[in-house]
Design a protein around this motif. Structure first.
Motif, mmCIF file in Angstrom:
data_model
loop_
_atom_site.group_PDB
_atom_site.id
_atom_site.type_symbol
_atom_site.label_atom_id
_atom_site.label_comp_id
_atom_site.label_asym_id
_atom_site.label_seq_id
_atom_site.Cartn_x
_atom_site.Cartn_y
_atom_site.Cartn_z
ATOM 1 N N UNK A 104 0.883 -1.108 0.032
ATOM 2 C CA UNK A 104 0.014 0.181 -0.011
ATOM 3 C C UNK A 104 1.018 1.197 0.007
ATOM 4 N N UNK A 105 0.580 2.413 -0.893
ATOM 5 C CA UNK A 105 1.468 3.588 -0.952
ATOM 6 C C UNK A 105 1.322 4.313 0.334
ATOM 7 N N UNK A 106 2.536 4.590 1.076
ATOM 8 C CA UNK A 106 2.808 5.307 2.132
ATOM 9 C C UNK A 106 3.582 6.552 2.001
ATOM 10 N N UNK A 107 3.096 7.839 2.598
ATOM 11 C CA UNK A 107 3.801 8.973 2.613
ATOM 12 C C UNK A 107 3.797 9.347 4.017
ATOM 13 N N UNK A 108 4.824 9.794 4.472
ATOM 14 C CA UNK A 108 5.180 10.420 5.931
ATOM 15 C C UNK A 108 5.406 11.578 5.919
ATOM 16 N N UNK A 109 4.825 12.281 6.665
ATOM 17 C CA UNK A 109 4.660 14.072 6.894
ATOM 18 C C UNK A 109 5.092 14.565 8.323
ATOM 19 N N UNK A 110 5.782 15.541 8.267
ATOM 20 C CA UNK A 110 5.765 16.316 9.586
ATOM 21 C C UNK A 110 4.135 16.837 9.768
ATOM 22 N N UNK A 111 3.895 16.659 11.013
ATOM 23 C CA UNK A 111 2.555 17.310 11.347
ATOM 24 C C UNK A 111 2.389 18.626 10.921
ATOM 25 N N UNK A 112 3.438 19.163 11.367
ATOM 26 C CA UNK A 112 3.788 20.813 11.322
ATOM 27 C C UNK A 112 3.660 21.301 10.050
ATOM 28 N N UNK A 113 4.145 20.611 9.113
ATOM 29 C CA UNK A 113 4.133 21.100 7.626
ATOM 30 C C UNK A 113 2.881 20.887 7.092
ATOM 31 N N UNK A 114 2.368 19.735 7.508
ATOM 32 C CA UNK A 114 0.909 19.113 6.833
ATOM 33 C C UNK A 114 -0.026 19.965 7.215
ATOM 34 N N UNK A 115 -0.113 20.529 8.291
ATOM 35 C CA UNK A 115 -1.331 21.537 8.946
ATOM 36 C C UNK A 115 -1.161 22.887 8.278
ATOM 37 N N UNK A 116 -0.109 23.320 7.636
ATOM 38 C CA UNK A 116 -0.201 24.553 7.364
ATOM 39 C C UNK A 116 -0.053 24.841 5.812
ATOM 40 N N UNK A 117 0.080 23.502 5.022
ATOM 41 C CA UNK A 117 0.308 23.754 3.421
ATOM 42 C C UNK A 117 -0.953 23.346 2.530
ATOM 43 N N UNK A 118 -2.043 23.288 3.359
ATOM 44 C CA UNK A 118 -3.131 22.939 2.201
ATOM 45 C C UNK A 118 -2.988 21.691 1.460
ATOM 46 N N UNK A 119 -2.726 20.546 2.366
ATOM 47 C CA UNK A 119 -2.440 19.263 1.310
ATOM 48 C C UNK A 119 -3.605 18.909 0.758
ATOM 49 N N UNK A 120 -3.347 18.035 -0.136
ATOM 50 C CA UNK A 120 -4.729 17.016 -0.739
ATOM 51 C C UNK A 120 -4.747 16.051 0.094
ATOM 52 N N UNK A 121 -6.217 15.830 0.658
ATOM 53 C CA UNK A 121 -6.437 14.729 1.323
ATOM 54 C C UNK A 121 -8.062 14.475 1.065
ATOM 55 N N UNK A 122 -8.236 13.231 0.897
ATOM 56 C CA UNK A 122 -9.740 12.869 0.672
ATOM 57 C C UNK A 122 -10.013 11.752 1.564
ATOM 58 N N UNK A 123 -11.476 11.471 1.361
ATOM 59 C CA UNK A 123 -12.012 10.199 2.040
ATOM 60 C C UNK A 123 -11.287 8.773 1.694
#
Ligand code: M6R
Length: 367
Positions: free
Chosen positions: A78-97
């Motif tokens: 399964x494809x996995x990405x890892x991100x710092x929470x601090x970056x994720x929350x401020x960068x308008x990431x693409x996230x879906x259901x």
């Protein structure tokens, strides 16, 4: 309350065999060939239908996420990405259901991780928590989760939380691999059997490291800089080793994937630079050997973590610490141990406040 140890950190390092066992107890059933975790069973379809898994965390928990990325992709495809929470929350990431988000946090109170979870939920993702502190904010804010059973971690430098996080994430990867059929039955069974043996191998690693980590610490305690290198599953362990050294001993340290050396950091190597190389027998052993040769030819000092019975790296290294053999994917659970001890002894010898390093708090509840 330190159980006879000088510091909580040391106590927590030595608790790892028993807390790893606590973490898999009731979940890993080797004889029946199953892994059972309520949070996963109840939500199996969500994981199996996920287009990707996104892991969010900070600090050491982020390092556990990096190890999990390699393990989940390898075992469960399964494809996995890892991100710092601090970056994720401020960068308008693409996230879906169609995304499954795994949030990893020892304390369950890290402000950035909590905010990232809220953002992921607002965008329809299913959010699964891997926390240590029961009833913590993150464990309540997530849709489901699996606790690590590390017990209270008092030392600011995370140790047993890291290895138990990897244990939980490995069990998740194995469970998903079983459900998806991405691992043969034999392979699956071998992994279950080997995971059960990890606590005793951690005990053996502690015994193998105890004296030598202190000797190496005495030699290098005054250095201003240190590099940590690893490949594959042990690349995140290099990052974690460096973080541990800098946070408790205030020595500048950096972790790199070993192959990145020639893209810059190799310029730092001279006879004064210690380089900690994680070089277990499995994985990309020959490649790591050539990296060690590159450092040697520039007079760098090699501190190697090797498998018992190794000859090649031992012959090249200035110092080595042995670990028992295990499966490639499980080596981080062992290679981490000597690095924790090395940082601990260096910090103690430098007179640092090991359990409460300057400028740091156990949980970062402000951004
Ligand atoms: O409680 P958390 O796992 O969310 O904490 C994340 C980081 O703040 C934490 O791992 C920190 O990096 C440690 N001091 C590392 O030893």
């Amino acid at each position: 309350e330190k159980g006879g140890y000088d510091h909580f950190m040391l106590k927590e390092i030595y608790e790892q065999p028993s807390v790893i066992k606590d973490t898999y107890r009731g979940r890993l059933h080797v004889n029946n060939g199953i892994i059972q975790m309520a949070g996963i069973e109840d939500n199996l379809e969500k994981f199996l239908n996920a287009e990707r898994i996104l892991i969010i965390a900070c600090g050491t928990s982020w390092h556990a996420g990096l190890v999990a990325e390699y393990i989940i992709e390898e075992f469960a495809r399964i494809s996995v990405e890892v991100e710092y929470a601090s970056e994720f929350r401020y960068r308008n990431p693409i996230i879906t259901n169609k995304d499954v988000v795994i949030a990893i946090s020892q304390s369950g109170e890290t402000a950035d991780t909590l905010a990232a979870i809220k953002l992921a939920k607002e965008n329809g993702a299913f959010v699964f928590g891997v926390c240590n502190v029961v009833g913590s904010s993150i464990s309540r804010e997530t849709h489901a989760g699996a606790y690590t059973h590390a017990g209270p971690e008092i030392g600011v430098a995370s140790t047993k939380a890291f290895t138990t996080q990897i244990t939980v994430l490995t069990m998740i990867a194995l469970r998903l691999a079983k459900a998806k059929g991405t691992m043969s039955n034999t392979e699956f069974h071998t992994h279950l059997q080997e995971l059960e043996l990890i606590p005793e191998k951690v005990t053996e690693t502690l015994a193998l490291s105890e004296v030598i980590a202190k000797e190496i610490a005495a030699i290098y305690k005054e250095v201003p800089n240190c590099l940590y290198l690893g490949r594959g599953y042990n690349f995140p362990v290099a990052l974690e080793g460096a973080l541990k050294l800098k946070e408790i001993s205030y020595i500048h340290a950096e972790g790199y994937p070993a192959a990145e050396m020639k893209h810059g950091p190799i310029a730092l190597i001279d006879e004064k630079m210690p380089v900690v190389v994680i070089a277990p027998k499995q994985g990309h052993y020959d490649k790591v050997v050539s990296n060690i040769q590159e450092i040697k030819s520039r007079s760098g000092k090699i501190i190697a973590v090797v498998s018992k019975g190794d000859t090649q790296v031992k012959a090249l290294a200035d110092h080595f610490i042995e670990i028992p053999e295990t499966l490639d994917a499980f080596t981080p659970l062992l290679t981490t141990i000597p690095l924790q001890l090395l940082s601990y002894h260096i910090a103690v010898m430098r007179g640092c406040n090991v359990d409460q390093p300057r400028n740091l708090a156990k949980s970062v509840t402000v951004e």
